[in-house]
Every structure is written in C-alpha cells, then in structure tokens.
Write a protein that holds these residues in place. Structure first.
Motif, PDB file in Angstrom:
ATOM      1  N   VAL A 263      -2.654  -5.077  -4.227  1.00 18.73           N
ATOM      2  CA  VAL A 263      -1.720  -4.685  -3.170  1.00 18.73           C
ATOM      3  C   VAL A 263      -1.533  -5.900  -2.270  1.00 18.73           C
ATOM      4  CG1 VAL A 263      -1.355  -3.198  -1.161  1.00 18.73           C
ATOM      5  CG2 VAL A 263      -2.314  -2.229  -3.257  1.00 18.73           C
ATOM      6  N   ASP A 264      -0.301  -6.356  -2.171  1.00 14.80           N
ATOM      7  CA  ASP A 264       0.013  -7.581  -1.443  1.00 14.80           C
ATOM      8  C   ASP A 264      -0.922  -8.727  -1.854  1.00 14.80           C
ATOM      9  OD1 ASP A 264       2.168  -6.428  -0.146  1.00 14.80           O
ATOM     10  OD2 ASP A 264       0.930  -5.680   1.508  1.00 14.80           O
ATOM     11  N   GLY A 265      -1.146  -8.812  -3.153  1.00 19.38           N
ATOM     12  CA  GLY A 265      -1.891  -9.944  -3.698  1.00 19.38           C
ATOM     13  C   GLY A 265      -3.399  -9.807  -3.683  1.00 19.38           C
TER      14      GLY A 265
ATOM     15  N   SER B 151       3.672  -4.567  -1.794  1.00 18.07           N
ATOM     16  CA  SER B 151       3.994  -4.969  -3.146  1.00 18.07           C
ATOM     17  C   SER B 151       2.759  -4.747  -4.019  1.00 18.07           C
ATOM     18  CB  SER B 151       4.399  -6.450  -3.142  1.00 18.07           C
ATOM     19  OG  SER B 151       4.517  -6.899  -4.460  1.00 18.07           O
ATOM     20  N   VAL B 152       2.918  -3.909  -5.035  1.00 16.80           N
ATOM     21  CA  VAL B 152       1.791  -3.509  -5.878  1.00 16.80           C
ATOM     22  C   VAL B 152       1.981  -4.099  -7.274  1.00 16.80           C
ATOM     23  CG1 VAL B 152       0.573  -1.527  -6.878  1.00 16.80           C
ATOM     24  CG2 VAL B 152       1.560  -1.351  -4.579  1.00 16.80           C
ATOM     25  N   VAL B 153       0.902  -4.648  -7.820  1.00 19.22           N
ATOM     26  CA  VAL B 153       0.948  -5.102  -9.212  1.00 19.22           C
ATOM     27  C   VAL B 153      -0.131  -4.362  -9.991  1.00 19.22           C
ATOM     28  CG1 VAL B 153       0.715  -7.056 -10.802  1.00 19.22           C
ATOM     29  CG2 VAL B 153       1.840  -7.385  -8.595  1.00 19.22           C
ATOM     30  N   THR B 154       0.263  -3.772 -11.115  1.00 19.39           N
ATOM     31  CA  THR B 154      -0.690  -3.074 -11.984  1.00 19.39           C
ATOM     32  C   THR B 154      -0.809  -3.865 -13.281  1.00 19.39           C
ATOM     33  OG1 THR B 154       0.913  -1.746 -13.200  1.00 19.39           O
ATOM     34  CG2 THR B 154       0.212  -0.902 -11.046  1.00 19.39           C
ATOM     35  N   ILE B 155      -1.688  -3.388 -14.155  1.00 25.81           N
ATOM     36  CA  ILE B 155      -1.890  -4.056 -15.450  1.00 25.81           C
ATOM     37  C   ILE B 155      -0.568  -4.168 -16.213  1.00 25.81           C
ATOM     38  CG2 ILE B 155      -2.528  -1.896 -16.667  1.00 25.81           C
ATOM     39  CD1 ILE B 155      -4.301  -5.267 -17.206  1.00 25.81           C
ATOM     40  N   GLU B 156       0.327  -3.197 -16.009  1.00 24.16           N
ATOM     41  CA  GLU B 156       1.614  -3.229 -16.725  1.00 24.16           C
ATOM     42  C   GLU B 156       2.519  -4.353 -16.244  1.00 24.16           C
ATOM     43  OE1 GLU B 156       0.335  -0.441 -15.401  1.00 24.16           O
ATOM     44  OE2 GLU B 156       0.487   1.242 -16.807  1.00 24.16           O
ATOM     45  N   GLY B 157       2.191  -4.902 -15.061  1.00 24.02           N
ATOM     46  CA  GLY B 157       3.062  -5.935 -14.495  1.00 24.02           C
ATOM     47  C   GLY B 157       2.656  -7.343 -14.881  1.00 24.02           C
ATOM     48  N   LEU B 158       1.647  -7.497 -15.731  1.00 21.87           N
ATOM     49  CA  LEU B 158       1.128  -8.843 -16.001  1.00 21.87           C
ATOM     50  C   LEU B 158       1.852  -9.576 -17.127  1.00 21.87           C
ATOM     51  CD1 LEU B 158      -2.751  -8.387 -15.682  1.00 21.87           C
ATOM     52  CD2 LEU B 158      -1.125  -9.153 -13.945  1.00 21.87           C
ATOM     53  N   ALA B 159       2.104  -8.862 -18.224  1.00 17.10           N
ATOM     54  CA  ALA B 159       2.736  -9.520 -19.371  1.00 17.10           C
ATOM     55  C   ALA B 159       4.211  -9.774 -19.083  1.00 17.10           C
ATOM     56  CB  ALA B 159       2.597  -8.651 -20.614  1.00 17.10           C
TER      57      ALA B 159
END
Lengths: 157, 267
Positions: A52-54, A71-79
């Motif tokens: 969340v926010d890095g 801004s949220v990054v999940t495992i799906e956002g990596l590739a």
C-alpha cells in the motif's frame, strides 16, 4: 455502506462497501484478485501481504476503508506483458515453494525487503526480515535462496 | 467483526466531536491491535474513528533537547528516522524490533502507548526516558500515564497527539522475546542522564510496565553491569504462564538489565 476509491495494480477502482470490509476481502471478493491469500487471519503468517503506497502491509489487518485514495499492488500486479517479475522468476528458478500458499506474501515481502535494504542481501538479513511470513513446507532454505537471487536480479542493469 | 460506523475526520477537533457523539467509539491508528481484537469479537465498538487523515500527527521533530514524535508515526518511520537514530538510537532500535516489517509499516507509537499492552515495547521506553505524553487536553508525564495492564491516564474524549522524549546521555533496550510469538517475555529499557538512572520493565508484571527501584538505586551508585548482580527483583506480582514462571521472569529482569547496561555503555 461507504464509498472507497483506490488504485489497484494501476487501475482505478471504486465500490460501496461495509465499513468492516478488510482490504484482503475487498481484493479477493470485490475485485476477484484471489492471489492474495488468507492464511492465519491473525496477522502472523504473511500470506496476505500486499503493498500500500509502496510499503508491505498485512491486508488481513487493514480496513479497505483506510486505503481510500491509496495505491495498492498485489501479486497480480507484478508480471508485465507475460514476463514474470524478477522476484517471481527467482522463486520459480530456485524452487522457492512447495504448495505455494505462502508464495504471494513471500514475494510481496521480498520485494519490500529489496526496496528497503538494497540488492545485496545476506542470508541473516533475509531470514530476519522474513519474520512476518510463515511457510509450512519448505523449511525456508530455498525461499532464502530465491530472495537473494531475486534481489540481485532486480538491480538496475 | 461486528458492524460499526466508520468516521474519517481530518482535524483533532473533529476527532474529539466524533468521540462525543458515540458512546462506545474507538480510535483507529495503525490497527495492528484493534483490528485483531475486533476480529476476535473481544472488542465491538459502535464507531471506529480513523486517525489516518488527521493533520499534524505524523511528524518527527527535534525541539530543544527533546525528540517529539507524532502519535500517528509508524514504527518503521521511527526505526529509520535519522533524527531519532542520532539522538536516541535505543528508541530507533526498539521501534525496529516491534512485530515484523509489515506490522511496523502500520503500527503507530500513539496506538501502542494508548493500548498499554503489558508486553508492548514502547511503554518501557517512555517510562525509562521520562517522556511526556501530549494530548488534545494536557501533558502527562509517563510516570503518571501508565496505570496498569491496558490502563492509562487518558480520559474519555482525550486523544494522544504526540510523545516528547528528553535526549538521554546513554540508553539501551534489550528484550527476551517469546520464541514463538516474539512478544517480550521481559523487556528492559535503561537510561542514564547526568546522575539520574531509570530502569523500566515490560512483559513481566501483572500490573504492566513499571520502574524497578532496586535496580535504579544500584545503577545510580555505579553504572555498570556488575552493579546489578545479586540485586533482587520482587516477582510476587509477576506473570506466571506456560512460557515461564514468575521467578523465571524475575531472574530475566536482572539478566536483561545487565545486558541493557552493557549495551548502553557501548560494550
């Protein structure tokens, strides 16, 4: 019901939710991003770690409402474009998993470690920093190897 | 988790008025204790007031000879703050040892202090450093603030806004973590400023964090690990559980104090 809006993996999302919705529920049940797992549900195992926010946080112990505007990054956002993130690739290459349940959280935490501690990580640092992620299969050996390799691979060429 | 009304104020004044409107409201800081407690239905507040957007609670500043930390400052930010690391490295190290990295990215100093968990790390630092807790209403000395397990001097409608730490000459914190939960079975914070020595103990007592007068007297006479040897610690009101007896914890207090003094002396 309250409204929340946030960016998840680069995409703007908004929804009306019950205030008690946890971030992990929001991700899994509203957005169908089921790569983020619920393991212990008591903030000990780390299967639910997202950024969340890095910053790595446990999404089972965070209200979705408090992430409004984040801004949220999940495992799906990596590739990207069919290519695995270097940390994902390192886990694949080094067999850093067995059943795979803890892996999304391990990888999100691993990337957070690299963001904070750099690309040259010794074994002791990795083991200390993975304190909040539990794996029941591997005995951690290959996970530690994967994180070290992934950290190197993430270094700018 | 039971249902609650969610509020997101942006000023301390709005927080105060929101607290006034609900009988059983809880303030949400980092949520690393409150949310698990609510999930287990051990707490069921009618309203949750999110402090995440309240202005003026997130700064770390040097004010004269004090380090002042906003209530919403996360453990990870205290651990990595240049100001804190330079002035009170023991405090930065303590913050860097709370929970795990993801928990440190959410948990806050204000939340930890207001909760006064008997095994929490921060209360020991506040007591041993002679910190002052600043609220929307007044300033409270740490000695008056912690009033037993999960109990503090905070009144209804009172909100911690910051904590002010006088900079010590020497200080260190050493804990003996439970091998499974990593909570402090005993944690000892030692500080020295001029001829004054303070020793605060967390994790050990049924009454929560406390200052160990016997150890302080011994260390005032001579500030080294040897001075603590043989100094009895009264464990009559200590926690006894499957992890350790009261006597075991009493012995740990002595051992952790020695280690903390050695660390404070930079040895």
């Amino acid at each position: 019901m309250i409204s929340v809006s946030m960016t998840v993996n680069g995409k703007a999302v908004s929804a009306k939710i019950d205030p008690r919705t946890l971030l992990v529920q929001f991700l899994r049940e509203n957005l169908l991003l089921t790569g983020t797992h619920v393991g212990c549900d008591t903030s000990q195992c780390g299967a639910c770690v997202v950024h969340v926010d890095g910053k790595a946080i446990k999404s089972c112990t965070t209200l979705a409402a408090t992430c409004d505007g984040a801004s949220v990054v999940t495992i799906e956002g990596l590739a990207h474009d069919g290519a695995l993130h270097p940390m994902q690739e390192a886990f694949r290459e080094n067999h850093g998993l067995q059943c795979g349940f803890c892996t999304p959280g391990m990888i999100m935490s691993a990337i957070d470690i690299v963001n904070r501690k750099g690309h040259d990580l010794d074994e002791h640092t990795i083991r200390e920093e993975l304190e909040g992620n539990i794996c029941r299969c591997t005995g951690y050996h290959n996970i530690v190897k994967s994180v070290a390799a992934g950290a190197h691979a993430m270094a700018p060429k | 988790m039971y249902a609650f009304a969610y509020q997101r104020p942006t000023t301390v004044r709005q927080v105060q008025s929101a607290l006034g409107k609900h009988d059983d409201a809880k303030l949400l800081a980092g949520g690393q204790t409150l949310l698990p407690t609510m999930k287990q239905r051990l707490a069921s507040p009618s309203a949750v007031i999110d402090l995440g957007h309240v202005a003026g609670l997130s700064a770390i500043e040097k004010k004269g000879r004090n380090i002042v930390i906003g209530a919403m400052v996360r453990h990870a930010d205290v651990a990595t703050s240049d100001l804190v690391r330079e002035a009170i490295p023991a405090l930065a190290a303590l913050a860097g040892g709370i929970g795990d990295p993801a928990v440190r990215n959410r948990g806050t100093i204000g939340g930890s202090v207001a909760n006064n968990d008997p095994s929490a790390d921060y209360p020991a630092a506040l007591l041993a450093l002679g910190a002052t807790i600043v609220t929307n209403k007044r300033k409270i000395a740490a000695d008056d603030f912690f009033q037993g397990m999960f109990t503090t001097a905070l009144d209804d409608g009172e909100i911690i806004t910051k904590v002010s730490f006088p900079v010590p000459a020497k200080a260190a914190y050493v804990k003996f973590p439970n091998p499974a939960s990593r909570y402090a079975m005993v944690g000892v914070f030692v500080s020295k400023k001029g001829s004054d020595v303070k020793v605060a103990v967390t994790g050990a007592s049924n009454e929560g964090v406390f200052r160990a007068a016997g150890l302080e007297a011994a260390l005032k006479a001579k500030f080294n690990a040897k001075a603590v040897e043989g100094v009895a610690v009264d464990g009559s009101n200590f926690i006894s559980d499957i992890h350790g007896t009261a006597d075991y914890r009493a012995n740990l207090v002595n051992v952790m104090t020695k280690r903390a003094v050695t660390k404070a002396l930079g040895k």
